[in-house]
Design a protein around this motif. Structure first.
Motif, PDB file in Angstrom:
ATOM      1  N   GLY A 325     -13.157   7.468  -4.630  1.00  0.00           N
ATOM      2  CA  GLY A 325     -12.254   6.430  -4.657  1.00  0.00           C
ATOM      3  C   GLY A 325     -10.939   6.971  -4.503  1.00  0.00           C
ATOM      4  O   GLY A 325     -10.243   6.443  -3.798  1.00  0.00           O
ATOM      5  N   ARG A 326     -10.721   8.096  -5.072  1.00  0.00           N
ATOM      6  CA  ARG A 326      -9.406   8.983  -4.927  1.00  0.00           C
ATOM      7  C   ARG A 326      -9.037   9.446  -3.468  1.00  0.00           C
ATOM      8  O   ARG A 326      -8.062   9.564  -2.924  1.00  0.00           O
ATOM      9  CB  ARG A 326      -8.829   9.934  -6.244  1.00  0.00           C
ATOM     10  N   SER A 328     -10.435   7.973  -0.731  1.00  0.00           N
ATOM     11  CA  SER A 328     -10.108   7.087  -0.207  1.00  0.00           C
ATOM     12  C   SER A 328      -8.569   6.424  -0.015  1.00  0.00           C
ATOM     13  O   SER A 328      -7.763   6.350   0.833  1.00  0.00           O
ATOM     14  CB  SER A 328     -11.147   5.902  -0.048  1.00  0.00           C
ATOM     15  N   TYR A 329      -8.217   6.533  -1.393  1.00  0.00           N
ATOM     16  CA  TYR A 329      -6.765   6.177  -1.618  1.00  0.00           C
ATOM     17  C   TYR A 329      -6.007   7.350  -0.920  1.00  0.00           C
ATOM     18  O   TYR A 329      -5.059   6.785  -0.441  1.00  0.00           O
ATOM     19  CB  TYR A 329      -6.711   6.184  -3.167  1.00  0.00           C
ATOM     20  N   SER A 332      -6.021   6.897   2.730  1.00  0.00           N
ATOM     21  CA  SER A 332      -5.036   5.434   3.199  1.00  0.00           C
ATOM     22  C   SER A 332      -3.522   5.810   3.113  1.00  0.00           C
ATOM     23  O   SER A 332      -2.879   5.074   3.857  1.00  0.00           O
ATOM     24  CB  SER A 332      -5.491   4.296   2.388  1.00  0.00           C
ATOM     25  N   ILE A 341      -6.567   0.138   1.493  1.00  0.00           N
ATOM     26  CA  ILE A 341      -7.298   0.689   0.519  1.00  0.00           C
ATOM     27  C   ILE A 341      -6.222   1.581  -0.357  1.00  0.00           C
ATOM     28  O   ILE A 341      -6.645   2.323  -1.463  1.00  0.00           O
ATOM     29  CB  ILE A 341      -8.008   1.963   1.456  1.00  0.00           C
ATOM     30  N   SER A 342      -4.811   1.912  -0.032  1.00  0.00           N
ATOM     31  CA  SER A 342      -3.850   2.543  -0.779  1.00  0.00           C
ATOM     32  C   SER A 342      -3.380   1.695  -1.729  1.00  0.00           C
ATOM     33  O   SER A 342      -2.288   2.235  -2.674  1.00  0.00           O
ATOM     34  CB  SER A 342      -3.125   3.358   0.103  1.00  0.00           C
ATOM     35  N   PRO A 351      -6.553   2.060  -8.182  1.00  0.00           N
ATOM     36  CA  PRO A 351      -7.212   1.875  -6.669  1.00  0.00           C
ATOM     37  C   PRO A 351      -8.276   1.104  -6.488  1.00  0.00           C
ATOM     38  O   PRO A 351      -9.315   1.503  -6.008  1.00  0.00           O
ATOM     39  CB  PRO A 351      -7.197   3.522  -6.165  1.00  0.00           C
ATOM     40  N   ALA A 354      -9.687   0.921  -2.769  1.00  0.00           N
ATOM     41  CA  ALA A 354     -10.446   2.056  -2.659  1.00  0.00           C
ATOM     42  C   ALA A 354     -11.863   2.192  -3.243  1.00  0.00           C
ATOM     43  O   ALA A 354     -12.723   2.894  -2.707  1.00  0.00           O
ATOM     44  CB  ALA A 354      -9.598   3.402  -2.969  1.00  0.00           C
ATOM     45  N   PHE A 357     -14.302   0.125  -1.290  1.00  0.00           N
ATOM     46  CA  PHE A 357     -14.380   0.523  -0.193  1.00  0.00           C
ATOM     47  C   PHE A 357     -15.568   1.575  -0.036  1.00  0.00           C
ATOM     48  O   PHE A 357     -16.552   1.385   0.570  1.00  0.00           O
ATOM     49  CB  PHE A 357     -13.161   1.308   0.775  1.00  0.00           C
ATOM     50  N   SER A 358     -15.368   2.495  -0.938  1.00  0.00           N
ATOM     51  CA  SER A 358     -16.450   3.470  -1.317  1.00  0.00           C
ATOM     52  C   SER A 358     -17.719   3.153  -1.752  1.00  0.00           C
ATOM     53  O   SER A 358     -18.762   3.515  -1.449  1.00  0.00           O
ATOM     54  CB  SER A 358     -15.937   4.703  -2.234  1.00  0.00           C
TER      55      SER A 358
END
Length: 489
Positions: A325-326, A328-329, A332, A341-342, A351, A354, A357-358
């Motif tokens: 998740g971090r 993806s964050y 973004s 995503i951010s 987040p 994010a 999304f993941s």
């Protein structure tokens, strides 16, 4: 983007002008140690730590030496990452450091590949957890595939929601399951020491003549290293949460220097324990070494080991979901993934987009298992990115000598890690060339087809803004605050 498009909720979360919408520093030293250990220690050390012994040609001394050497290499890599994490305490781990030192394109290739391999790894863990959680109910019969996939999806989404809702709850879960798995490893390790002290002569001979068996050749030793380093995988996870570490300049190095030696010590003790009870041939032929060990040593409570395996997988999956998740964050934030995503949840300041999304990507991999099989050929990409990250450290040392570095690793260690990474990238391709490696490489380069129009030339569609605004209101998320230099507080 303008305020009218992405800032609907920003004003609602301000109690005064000093409040900032950003990730909070809530992860301390103890939680950091738990995250690293919990990420590294998965099912492998319980189920089948046979690869190193097999490629060492059942030579006990060589196998234990390789386990130790793999721990040292992992510690060297973690210390390189510690310098980067303390100098640039940003979410995203390798991605953020590669982007700073080597530029946008290598960083995009990293995140493009990671968005394929890391969710697949999480899907594998979830399916393995489902296997161990359901099998006791079916005895000798295999559990239904549909049931295992449904349970795997349930676990993936439960952890995705947990990590998207509360960092403190996620770290608490990580602490609990790390303690459980380390208790199980302690039982095996201490049990082995006791048995060794009281051991029969035939058990002691294996260690007295540890190097008496056939010595493996260079290619076999390399394969053994591959197996050992895979078991240590995850030592790089702390840098993904550097932005949320309390006092990162102190806690990142101290966390690394605690976690990696501890894992190495436990791995050695557990392997010695296995070798005390079982012969090398029995270990290599066993489907689940820890279960076989428990059946012989503590048969009345042998059921604890499968339960420990499930707990170990669950903890490793939780930390992996957190770090993905971090990543993806961070991607973004840099414009390499959609802006939504951010954003952070306005209630929990996590987040959440994010994580959603993941989690969706990992869920897709669970449904057709063939996709997971394909990711096995991306193993070289992990060490390619580790090599690029350590090269980034070297580049930054020379290009930005005045960058504040609370911790500095001995520079030859970084050069050694680059050399090790280069070897581990090329070795499988040279020794056992397969078309699948070419497909993996083409997939990585295929990221250019996305990078050029959408990142380099900034191709944009207006309807994306409308979708983003709708989802922002639906999910109650707001853009994170940045300063003029692009850094987060």
């Amino acid at each position: 983007m303008g305020k009218g498009k992405h800032d609907y909720l920003r004003e609602e979360v301000r109690s005064n002008e000093n409040d900032r919408m950003q990730l909070k520093r809530t992860i301390g030293y103890f939680n950091g140690v738990n995250f690293i250990i919990g990420t590294i220690v998965g099912a492998g050390i319980f189920v089948s730590p046979t690869g190193v012994l097999k490629y060492s040609l059942l030579n006990v001394g060589v196998a234990l030496s390789i386990w130790t050497a793999c721990g040292v290499i992992s510690l060297m890599g973690a210390l390189c990452y510690a310098e980067l994490g303390t100098a640039l305490p940003l979410s995203g781990g390798e991605y953020s450091h590669i982007k700073r030192a080597l530029g946008s394109l290598p960083a995009f290739i990293f995140i493009w590949t990671a968005m394929f391999t890391k969710p697949a790894s999480n899907a594998t863990r979830a399916l393995l957890f489902a296997e161990y959680a359901t099998q006791p109910f079916y005895g000798v019969c295999p559990a239904p595939e549909l049931l295992k996939k449904c349970l795997a999806l349930a676990v993936i989404w439960s952890l995705g929601i947990l990590n998207g809702r509360s960092v403190k709850m996620a770290t608490w879960v990580q602490t609990v399951f790390t303690v459980l798995k380390m208790m199980a490893l302690s039982v095996i390790g201490i049990g082995g020491i006791v048995l060794l002290i009281r051991g029969r002569k035939e058990n002691l001979v294996r260690f007295e003549n540890a190097f008496s068996s056939e010595i493996p050749d260079a290619s076999q030793i390399a394969e053994a290293f591959f197996q050992g380093l895979y078991a240590y995988g995850g030592w790089w996870s702390l840098n993904y949460m550097a932005e949320e570490m309390i006092n990162p300049s102190r806690n990142i190095p101290s966390t690394v220097m605690t976690a990696l030696p501890a894992v190495t010590l436990f791995y050695l003790l557990v392997n010695i324990s296995y070798l005390t009870v079982l012969t090398p041939k029995e270990i290599v032929s066993s489907v689940a070494v820890a279960v076989t060990w428990a059946d012989r040593v503590i048969p009345s409570v042998a059921w604890v080991i499968p339960l420990s395996v499930a707990a170990s997988i669950f903890g490793a999956l939780n930390s992996s979901m957190f770090t993905l998740g971090r990543l993806s964050y961070a991607g973004s934030q840099s414009g390499h993934l959609p802006v939504l995503i951010s954003m952070l949840n306005v209630h929990y300041w996590t987040p959440a987009p994010a994580m959603i999304f993941s989690t969706i990507i990992a869920s897709i991999f669970i449904i057709p298992a063939d996709l997971i099989t394909l990711t096995n050929y991306f193993g070289f990409s992990v060490w390619l990115m580790i090599g690029l990250t350590c090269a980034s450290l070297i580049v930054l040392r020379y290009r930005e000598p005045n960058l504040q570095r609370p911790y500095k690793v001995f520079l030859p260690v970084a050069f050694a890690m680059v050399a090790v990474s280069l070897f581990l990238v090329l070795a499988p391709i040279v020794w056992s060339p397969k078309m699948q490696y070419m497909y993996a490489l083409l997939f990585m380069l295929g990221g250019l087809l996305v990078y050029l129009p959408f990142v380099h030339f900034k191709l944009h569609f207006d309807f994306v803004d409308k979708i983003t605004c709708y989802l922002q209101l639906l999910l109650e998320v707001s853009p994170a605050d940045v300063f003029a230099d692009g850094k987060y507080e």
